[in-house]
Design a protein around this motif. Structure first.
Motif, PDB file in Angstrom:
ATOM      1  N   LEU A  23       0.660  -1.147   0.088  1.00  0.00           N
ATOM      2  CA  LEU A  23       0.194   0.167  -0.022  1.00  0.00           C
ATOM      3  C   LEU A  23       0.899   1.342   0.208  1.00  0.00           C
ATOM      4  CD1 LEU A  23      -2.654  -0.914   2.781  1.00  0.00           C
ATOM      5  CD2 LEU A  23      -2.664  -1.180   0.202  1.00  0.00           C
ATOM      6  N   GLU A  40      -4.133   7.999  -2.400  1.00  0.00           N
ATOM      7  CA  GLU A  40      -4.438   7.810  -1.134  1.00  0.00           C
ATOM      8  C   GLU A  40      -3.811   6.842  -0.396  1.00  0.00           C
ATOM      9  OE1 GLU A  40      -8.698   7.269  -0.887  1.00  0.00           O
ATOM     10  OE2 GLU A  40      -9.169   8.961  -1.983  1.00  0.00           O
ATOM     11  N   ALA A  84      -4.328   4.111   1.286  1.00  0.00           N
ATOM     12  CA  ALA A  84      -4.894   2.947   1.380  1.00  0.00           C
ATOM     13  C   ALA A  84      -4.673   2.132   0.083  1.00  0.00           C
ATOM     14  CB  ALA A  84      -6.360   2.836   1.768  1.00  0.00           C
ATOM     15  N   GLU A  85      -4.537   2.719  -1.177  1.00  0.00           N
ATOM     16  CA  GLU A  85      -4.233   2.548  -2.517  1.00  0.00           C
ATOM     17  C   GLU A  85      -3.151   1.593  -2.619  1.00  0.00           C
ATOM     18  OE1 GLU A  85      -6.128   5.434  -5.579  1.00  0.00           O
ATOM     19  OE2 GLU A  85      -4.758   6.342  -4.408  1.00  0.00           O
ATOM     20  N   THR A  86      -3.265   0.698  -3.474  1.00  0.00           N
ATOM     21  CA  THR A  86      -2.116  -0.378  -3.908  1.00  0.00           C
ATOM     22  C   THR A  86      -1.062   0.142  -4.774  1.00  0.00           C
ATOM     23  OG1 THR A  86      -3.222  -1.595  -5.423  1.00  0.00           O
ATOM     24  CG2 THR A  86      -3.671  -2.324  -3.415  1.00  0.00           C
ATOM     25  N   LYS A 103      -4.481  12.418   2.885  1.00  0.00           N
ATOM     26  CA  LYS A 103      -5.088  11.684   3.720  1.00  0.00           C
ATOM     27  C   LYS A 103      -5.877  12.440   4.274  1.00  0.00           C
ATOM     28  CE  LYS A 103      -4.530   8.668   7.864  1.00  0.00           C
ATOM     29  NZ  LYS A 103      -3.705   7.986   8.640  1.00  0.00           N
TER      30      LYS A 103
END
Length: 142
Positions: free
Chosen positions: A2, A83, A85-87, A107
């Motif tokens: 992430l 963001e 939480a994105e991979t 964030k």
């Protein structure tokens, strides 16, 4: 992996410049920081990105005079964000499709870091190396 993990490893340092600063000042900052882009911020708000590519285009268009103009004249205004939480796979696709090399990370609306294409490639290489080593270990164990 992430985005948050990349930032944890590399840190959340963001090199920024104000839109009214000159392109010459931006070039000096790019050189001293040894980075390929600066995030253009008006107070706390991200208003653009000025990359080495933007500087080259400015000089090609307006010559030496562009160095004394404000960053806001040449920055990329349509900022694409990442963001936490994105991979990495999502980022790689976005960066490739949009042909961009730097993504500011937001964030809850706050700038928390920048991920470059170099960070993404480094992460992909580390993951592939880890996977190959795991397979070698598995095969060797029989």
């Amino acid at each position: 992996m992430l985005v948050a993990e990349i930032l944890k490893d590399k840190g959340g340092a963001v090199f920024s410049i104000a839109p009214q600063n000159t392109v010459a000042q931006a070039c000096a900052e790019l050189e001293s920081r040894r980075v390929g882009a600066l995030i253009v911020c008006d107070e706390e708000r991200v208003v653009g990105v000025l990359s080495e590519r933007d500087v080259v285009r400015a000089i090609a268009r307006d010559g030496e005079a562009s160095l004394e103009r404000p960053v806001s004249d040449y920055m990329t205004r349509d900022v694409i964000f990442a963001e936490p939480a994105e991979t990495v796979a999502v980022l790689m696709t976005r960066m490739t499709d949009r042909r961009i090399r730097h993504l500011p990370v937001l964030k809850a609306g706050r700038l928390t870091g920048v991920v470059s294409i170099g960070d993404v490639v480094k992460c992909q290489i580390a993951e592939a190396t880890h996977e190959a080593e795991s397979l070698r270990t598995y095969i060797a164990a029989g």
